[in-house]
Write a protein that holds these residues in place. Sequence first.
Motif, mmCIF file in Angstrom:
data_model
loop_
_atom_site.group_PDB
_atom_site.id
_atom_site.type_symbol
_atom_site.label_atom_id
_atom_site.label_comp_id
_atom_site.label_asym_id
_atom_site.label_seq_id
_atom_site.Cartn_x
_atom_site.Cartn_y
_atom_site.Cartn_z
ATOM 1 N N SER A 127 7.539 72.423 33.668
ATOM 2 C CA SER A 127 6.481 72.346 32.662
ATOM 3 C C SER A 127 6.521 71.029 31.887
ATOM 4 O O SER A 127 5.710 70.809 31.009
ATOM 5 C CB SER A 127 6.595 73.530 31.698
ATOM 6 N N SER A 128 7.464 70.146 32.221
ATOM 7 C CA SER A 128 7.534 68.879 31.483
ATOM 8 C C SER A 128 6.452 67.924 31.974
ATOM 9 O O SER A 128 6.033 67.980 33.133
ATOM 10 C CB SER A 128 8.912 68.241 31.681
ATOM 11 N N ASN A 184 4.845 76.083 27.683
ATOM 12 C CA ASN A 184 5.920 75.338 27.024
ATOM 13 C C ASN A 184 5.565 75.159 25.546
ATOM 14 O O ASN A 184 5.210 74.067 25.102
ATOM 15 C CB ASN A 184 6.076 73.972 27.711
ATOM 16 N N ARG A 236 6.539 72.211 23.165
ATOM 17 C CA ARG A 236 5.862 70.918 23.284
ATOM 18 C C ARG A 236 4.668 70.808 22.346
ATOM 19 O O ARG A 236 4.268 69.702 21.988
ATOM 20 C CB ARG A 236 5.405 70.652 24.729
ATOM 21 N N ASP A 296 12.912 69.525 29.935
ATOM 22 C CA ASP A 296 13.098 70.961 29.660
ATOM 23 C C ASP A 296 14.547 71.431 29.618
ATOM 24 O O ASP A 296 14.810 72.556 29.227
ATOM 25 C CB ASP A 296 12.364 71.785 30.734
#
Length: 423
Positions: A57-58, A199, A202, A258
Amino acid sequence: MAFQAPKGVSEYVPPRSALFEEAREAFATSARRACYAYVETAVFEDTALFVRGVGESSDVVTREMYSFEDRGGREITLRPEFTAGVLRSVLEHNLHKGALPVKVWTQGAVFRYERPQAGRYRQFYQFDLEAIGTEDPAVDAETIALGWDAYASLGLRQYTLLVNSLGDKTCRPVYREALQKFLRGLDLDGPTRQRIELNPLRVLDDKRPEVRGQLANAPVMADYLCAECKAHHDAVRNLLNALEIPFTDAPHLVRGLDYYTRTTYEFDHALLGAQSGIGGGGRYDGLSEDIGGPPLPGIGFAVGLDRIVLAIESERTGASAQPGTGCQVFGVPLGEDTHADVLTLITALRRAGVRADMSFGTRGLKGAMKAADRSGAAFAALVGEQERRHGTVRMRDLADGEQYDVPATDAAAWLIERLGTHR
Ligand code: HAM
């Protein structure tokens, strides 16, 4: 038209490259003093290592990787950071079965497909340091101190340290849920709503004022830390105080990768504008297991060397490199047939530890003296027919024009004595 480097590639050529070397050496010196050993690891890795390590998810993995299929059909990615690859290498070479923690550092190019701007590149350079195999908060503080002192050793002053804890696999999920609950109640656009599910941490990092404005009352991890994480975090903070390293608690600090757990930190520089992050890191106690290894905690940080060069340029008047890299003596052949004598002389000087260059080609005395001036050397070493016959060298002080005839065999000692007072 002649070729240019691809968009976003950061390069260093003289004279600016001296600043780059100086920056790299400052961090290398800091690492060596704390007994970190050097490693040189893969520039490209299996794509899956970064997907599993850095995190699906980064931004780095979803949008910024240089990935391709090689001629053998393997999915390959140019390293977007060092940590996952360094840990992979430590495990592969069984370093974790020896004395712990494994303390290593490395440096080199990393690659992220970002929108290039001042201080943000697609090929850039990191110094990276990792301590693998202990949960001791003292090692968290050690890594922070090494970074802090390296910036200081470069003469930098306008930097600050932000510290946070992101908890662990016990307390973070509880926090994550509380944060999601809070965020779902806000007025946010579609992509940000998706991010809440994927996420949520973030979202705390969103720079847009309309989002920032709504985040003031967001729950913070600090209020959700479990007893162990809280004790660890307090220990790190106390150690930083003991080491006299000033820091700011930054409950909203989330990092772009992450794998972080517990301690996370960032160094910011006040004069660099939007790209103010000059270094950052933290713990990654679950990363080893994420990439198929045994449970093995770790912590480290990376420094953007490009941004260190910019920071030096913004703070240091004149921005020239510290002494220790430039040419000290420049050999000048007086006439065609003394080239061999001059090369012999400067080779002897180099073997004695003096940084020496000479005039190559056939440019005549005037051209050679101009080259000597340009080289930045303190002395020109002239050798002509007469010097050869007498076994001497004519040393010319390029600052004041004074000349000295020195026996060739004494040239190194003579220079070393004078260079000591010259620079
Ligand atoms: P990072 O925060 O992604 O962390 O990058 C570290 C540093 O690299 C940043 O603070 C910044 O100075 C520099 N940097 C990042 N992106 C760019 C860019 N596009 N252009 C120029 N400089 C850039 C990591 O990479 C982690 N692996 C650090 C770490 C080590 N964590 C634990 N161990």
